[in-house]
Write a protein that holds these residues in place. Structure first.
Motif, mmCIF file in Angstrom:
data_model
loop_
_atom_site.group_PDB
_atom_site.id
_atom_site.type_symbol
_atom_site.label_atom_id
_atom_site.label_comp_id
_atom_site.label_asym_id
_atom_site.label_seq_id
_atom_site.Cartn_x
_atom_site.Cartn_y
_atom_site.Cartn_z
ATOM 1 N N THR A 146 -12.915 5.718 4.012
ATOM 2 C CA THR A 146 -12.788 4.312 4.374
ATOM 3 C C THR A 146 -11.344 3.999 4.755
ATOM 4 N N ARG A 147 -11.176 2.843 5.337
ATOM 5 C CA ARG A 147 -9.832 2.388 5.672
ATOM 6 C C ARG A 147 -8.982 2.251 4.410
ATOM 7 N N ASP A 148 -9.578 1.775 3.329
ATOM 8 C CA ASP A 148 -8.828 1.626 2.082
ATOM 9 C C ASP A 148 -8.318 2.974 1.572
ATOM 10 N N HIS A 149 -9.119 4.020 1.740
ATOM 11 C CA HIS A 149 -8.653 5.355 1.363
ATOM 12 C C HIS A 149 -7.395 5.712 2.152
ATOM 13 N N ALA A 150 -7.430 5.447 3.463
ATOM 14 C CA ALA A 150 -6.284 5.765 4.317
ATOM 15 C C ALA A 150 -5.060 4.947 3.934
ATOM 16 N N VAL A 151 -5.264 3.683 3.586
ATOM 17 C CA VAL A 151 -4.144 2.826 3.194
ATOM 18 C C VAL A 151 -3.494 3.344 1.921
ATOM 19 N N GLU A 152 -4.299 3.679 0.915
ATOM 20 C CA GLU A 152 -3.746 4.150 -0.351
ATOM 21 C C GLU A 152 -3.019 5.482 -0.187
ATOM 22 N N TYR A 153 -3.577 6.372 0.609
ATOM 23 C CA TYR A 153 -2.928 7.657 0.868
ATOM 24 C C TYR A 153 -1.629 7.458 1.645
ATOM 25 N N ILE B 114 1.665 -0.519 2.693
ATOM 26 C CA ILE B 114 2.015 0.884 2.950
ATOM 27 C C ILE B 114 3.526 1.051 3.046
ATOM 28 N N GLY B 115 4.168 0.220 3.872
ATOM 29 C CA GLY B 115 5.611 0.324 4.034
ATOM 30 C C GLY B 115 6.068 1.085 5.253
ATOM 31 N N THR C 1 -10.577 10.175 -3.142
ATOM 32 C CA THR C 1 -10.330 9.839 -4.544
ATOM 33 C C THR C 1 -8.827 9.797 -4.810
ATOM 34 N N ALA C 2 -8.443 9.096 -5.863
ATOM 35 C CA ALA C 2 -7.023 8.977 -6.204
ATOM 36 C C ALA C 2 -6.424 10.341 -6.525
ATOM 37 N N ASP C 3 -7.166 11.174 -7.245
ATOM 38 C CA ASP C 3 -6.664 12.502 -7.601
ATOM 39 C C ASP C 3 -6.400 13.341 -6.354
ATOM 40 N N LYS C 4 -7.344 13.340 -5.434
ATOM 41 C CA LYS C 4 -7.167 14.137 -4.216
ATOM 42 C C LYS C 4 -6.043 13.576 -3.347
ATOM 43 N N ARG C 5 -5.915 12.271 -3.275
ATOM 44 C CA ARG C 5 -4.817 11.680 -2.501
ATOM 45 C C ARG C 5 -3.474 12.095 -3.075
ATOM 46 N N GLU C 6 -3.355 12.089 -4.390
ATOM 47 C CA GLU C 6 -2.089 12.468 -5.020
ATOM 48 C C GLU C 6 -1.781 13.942 -4.789
ATOM 49 N N ARG C 7 -2.783 14.790 -4.870
ATOM 50 C CA ARG C 7 -2.560 16.220 -4.631
ATOM 51 C C ARG C 7 -2.191 16.488 -3.178
ATOM 52 N N ARG D 16 0.266 4.905 1.597
ATOM 53 C CA ARG D 16 1.258 4.304 0.702
ATOM 54 C C ARG D 16 2.010 5.394 -0.067
ATOM 55 N N LEU D 17 1.281 6.418 -0.507
ATOM 56 C CA LEU D 17 1.933 7.532 -1.183
ATOM 57 C C LEU D 17 2.866 8.283 -0.241
ATOM 58 N N LEU D 18 2.406 8.511 1.000
ATOM 59 C CA LEU D 18 3.244 9.215 1.974
ATOM 60 C C LEU D 18 4.518 8.431 2.268
ATOM 61 N N ALA D 19 4.390 7.106 2.394
ATOM 62 C CA ALA D 19 5.559 6.281 2.690
ATOM 63 C C ALA D 19 6.549 6.300 1.537
#
Length: 302
Positions: free
Chosen positions: A186-193, A224-225, A144-150, A195-198
């Motif tokens: 999913t792969r999309d979850h990994a991509v979004e996470y 992602i970058g 989820t977006a919330d968990k990725r951000e945390r 992107r935040l790390l990058a």
């Protein structure tokens, strides 16, 4: 993460005939400058698709790399890049990459997650942690977006510490944890996470590596970058008419660090040296990446 890891440790030095000078010997073998190039055609550099983010410096290309995530030790003379776990210090005067397990929990840190952030561990319907069985590592929940951000905020704290101590880049491991999640990620979850790390790494002035996961598309990588790639055993995996190494090269050009492991023999490393050892950094390490002097230590570079 070393893919398809074996619990066996190579007990003998790798037998490879070459004209390189032996820099150091422990219980294994350490060779620098080995090359078995046999190219008659001129080399044409593929145009990389992924740009380097402004304000960061990726590792020097075609440098001798030492991969020390299993324990720190003084690198051999002439080493240009060293990767170490975030618990270790960077090497003064050498481009240092900070290894971070960003998608799974280290076995010795499971208690931290269970006590402080239990909801950030991926679980089954009955509440059991989903684990990477090969390495006994619980997967982090990036669904989820919330968990990725945390999670990204926690990892950003680690990256800040790495940057403050002098690391120039970060290698977030287990990008492909979705493939071990039983369909929960999913792969999309990994991509979004990612992107935040990058974004966080670049804000800290550090370059960031794509670690494995050749199946990411060019569009996802650009989103992602990532600035460079760390590819494990890419010589052994097919991609189109070539290997996964060709895939990383098509995206990052010479900004690729290739690691082959010695427990399966030296054929993949020899082929990698022949095919691109004069273009990118290629090294052979023991599967457990033990420190110099430990039983099973192997360390060779093209």
């Amino acid at each position: 993460m070393q893919r398809f890891a074996s619990t066996l440790v190579l007990r003998a030095a790798v037998g490879m005939v070459c004209s390189a000078a032996v820099i150091a010997t422990g219980c294994g073998t350490e060779v620098r400058g080995q090359s078995s190039m046999d190219r008659n055609e001129p080399y044409v550099e593929p145009a990389p698709q992924a740009p380097v983010s402004s304000g960061v410096t990726p590792p020097p290309v075609h440098a001798v790399v030492d991969y020390q995530i299993g324990g720190a030790y003084p690198p051999a003379p002439g080493t240009g890049v060293v990767t170490r776990d975030r618990a270790e210090d960077p090497v003064e005067g050498v481009y240092s990459i900070c290894y971070i397990n960003a998608f799974q929990a280290q076995p010795d840190e499971s208690g931290f997650w269970e006590d402080r952030h239990p909801d950030l561990l991926l679980t089954t319907r009955d509440g059991r942690p989903v684990r990477d069985e090969e390495w006994d590592e619980p997967l982090l929940d990036i669904s989820t977006a919330d968990k990725r951000e945390r999670l990204a905020a926690i990892v950003d704290g680690w990256m800040a510490d790495c940057a403050d101590r002098g690391f120039k880049a970060v290698e977030p491991d287990n990008l492909d944890s979705w493939t071990r999640s039983g369909g929960r990620l999913t792969r999309d979850h990994a991509v979004e996470y990612s992107r935040l790390l990058a974004q966080n790494a670049h804000a800290r002035g550090m370059a960031i590596a794509q670690k494995n996961a050749a199946e990411l598309t060019d569009a996802q990588i650009r989103l992602i970058g990532f600035d460079f790639a760390v590819a494990e055993e890419c010589q052994q995996y097919s991609w189109g008419t070539g290997t996964e190494c060709d895939r990383y090269r098509s995206v990052y050009g010479v900004r690729v660090i290739e690691i082959e492991y010695s427990d399966g023999g030296t054929a993949a490393f020899t082929a990698a040296c022949r095919e691109r050892g004069d273009q990118i950094s290629v090294l052979l390490r023991d599967r457990d990446v033990v420190p110099r002097g430990a039983d099973g230590y192997v360390n060779r570079s093209c």
